[in-house]
Design an enzyme around this catalytic site. Structure first.
Site, PDB file in Angstrom:
ATOM      1  N   GLY A   1      47.697  -6.252  22.061  1.00 45.68           N
ATOM      2  CA  GLY A   1      46.834  -5.101  21.810  1.00 45.68           C
ATOM      3  C   GLY A   1      47.665  -3.867  21.520  1.00 45.68           C
TER       4      GLY A   1
ATOM      5  N   ASP B   1      40.464  -3.903  28.274  1.00 40.93           N
ATOM      6  CA  ASP B   1      39.340  -3.199  27.650  1.00 40.93           C
ATOM      7  C   ASP B   1      38.546  -2.403  28.674  1.00 40.93           C
ATOM      8  OD1 ASP B   1      39.758  -4.256  24.959  1.00 40.93           O
ATOM      9  OD2 ASP B   1      39.360  -6.172  25.934  1.00 40.93           O
TER      10      ASP B   1
ATOM     11  N   GLU C   1      46.546 -14.724  27.325  1.00 46.49           N
ATOM     12  CA  GLU C   1      46.792 -13.635  28.290  1.00 46.49           C
ATOM     13  C   GLU C   1      46.511 -14.100  29.713  1.00 46.49           C
ATOM     14  OE1 GLU C   1      45.884  -9.645  25.639  1.00 46.49           O
ATOM     15  OE2 GLU C   1      44.232 -10.571  26.714  1.00 46.49           O
TER      16      GLU C   1
HETATM   17  O1  LIG Z   1      42.759  -9.567  23.392  1.00 42.17           O
HETATM   18  C1  LIG Z   1      43.242  -8.444  23.561  1.00 42.17           C
HETATM   19  C2  LIG Z   1      43.670  -7.906  24.826  1.00 42.17           C
HETATM   20  O2  LIG Z   1      42.949  -8.325  25.930  1.00 42.17           O
HETATM   21  C3  LIG Z   1      43.977  -6.416  24.860  1.00 42.17           C
HETATM   22  O3  LIG Z   1      44.898  -6.248  25.901  1.00 42.17           O
HETATM   23  C4  LIG Z   1      42.791  -5.536  25.096  1.00 42.17           C
HETATM   24  O4  LIG Z   1      41.821  -5.785  24.103  1.00 42.17           O
HETATM   25  C5  LIG Z   1      43.177  -4.041  25.086  1.00 42.17           C
HETATM   26  O5  LIG Z   1      43.681  -3.720  23.838  1.00 42.17           O
HETATM   27  P1  LIG Z   1      44.098  -2.227  23.470  1.00 42.17           P
HETATM   28  O6  LIG Z   1      45.326  -1.911  24.239  1.00 42.17           O
HETATM   29  O7  LIG Z   1      44.359  -2.286  21.984  1.00 42.17           O
HETATM   30  O8  LIG Z   1      42.949  -1.349  23.795  1.00 42.17           O
END
Ligand SMILES: O=C[C@H](O)[C@H](O)[C@H](O)COP(=O)(O)O
EC number: 5.3.1.6
Length: 239
Positions: free
Chosen positions: A29, A86, A105
């Protein structure tokens, strides 16, 4: 300060926990990407670590940043995983998978002694569920799996629209593992451990985005500075 600067600040704070010789889980992410870039700078300056990436995107970033990589077949545990989220609640339960990497993850987080979640403080919520819950599914028998998911939702006192995730090109989004994702707009998840258990019991569900008892601490960056929140209960405790 922009959201992106806050994400980088959280990543920089988590980097302070990294020691020479550590085996690291590398999250996915936009926030985790900052961590990989900052780690790369430390590696270039002489830090010796090895990482397991949680997605093909993170693998590419880590390679570009000069971070040495391995797999969970070659090593038997990880010292520390750093990943974004998220949503994060006060028990450090998480919703993850907005980027579609939830399966790898979760495997990596579960193999790790500690998991630090890094985020800008907009991810901090009193109750999980405003962010759509990703559920990774096998395409075969999807109708039956969706009905079983709806039943599990009803039994756990939640409900909401479900939609198969689409990629930017309009085609169905396919995960690194070759599966699909159903996003569920639940609004409020009052019993995250109960819902996690119910979803895990459905045969067509490969994994879901509820991370219960996996995060050891959260580093939240906001306008007022950085907050570090430690999990009170031991890792793996779901009660
Ligand atoms: O599948 C993606 C992951 O779980 C990310 O860690 C999560 O979506 C957070 O992403 P970001 O740091 O871009 O907000």
């Amino acid at each position: 300060m922009t959201m992106d600067q806050l994400k980088r600040q959280a990543a920089a704070r988590a980097l302070e926990e990294v020691r020479d010789g550590m085996q690291l889980g590398l999250g996915t992410g936009s926030t985790a990407k900052h961590f990989v870039e900052l780690l790369g700078e430390r590696v270039a300056a002489g830090l010796k670590v090895i990482g397991v990436p949680t997605s093909e995107a993170t693998r590419a970033d880590a390679e570009r940043c000069g971070v040495k990589l391995t797999t969970l077949d070659e090593i038997d545990h990880l010292d520390l995983t750093i990943d974004g989220a998220d949503e994060i609640d006060p028990e450090l339960n998480l919703i993850k998978g907005g980027g579609g990497a939830l399966l790898r993850e979760k495997i990596v987080a579960a193999a790790s002694d500690r998991m630090i979640v890094i985020a800008d403080d907009s991810k901090w919520v009193s109750t999980l569920g405003k962010f759509p819950l990703p559920v990774e599914v096998i395409p075969f028998g999807l109708g039956a799996t969706r009905r079983a998911i709806e039943k599990a939702f009803a039994e756990c006192g939640v409900s909401g629209q479900m939609a198969v995730r689409k990629a930017k090109d309009g085609h169905v989004f396919v995960t690194d593992g070759g599966h699909w994702i159903v996003d569920a707009q639940l609004g409020r998840i009052t019993d995250p451990p109960g819902l996690a258990k119910a979803l895990s019991a459905i045969p067509g569900v490969v994994e879901h985005g509820l991370f219960i008892g996996l995060a050891s601490s959260a580093v939240l960056a906001g306008g007022g500075g950085i907050r570090v929140i430690e999990r009170r209960k031991p890792k793996g405790d779901q009660e």
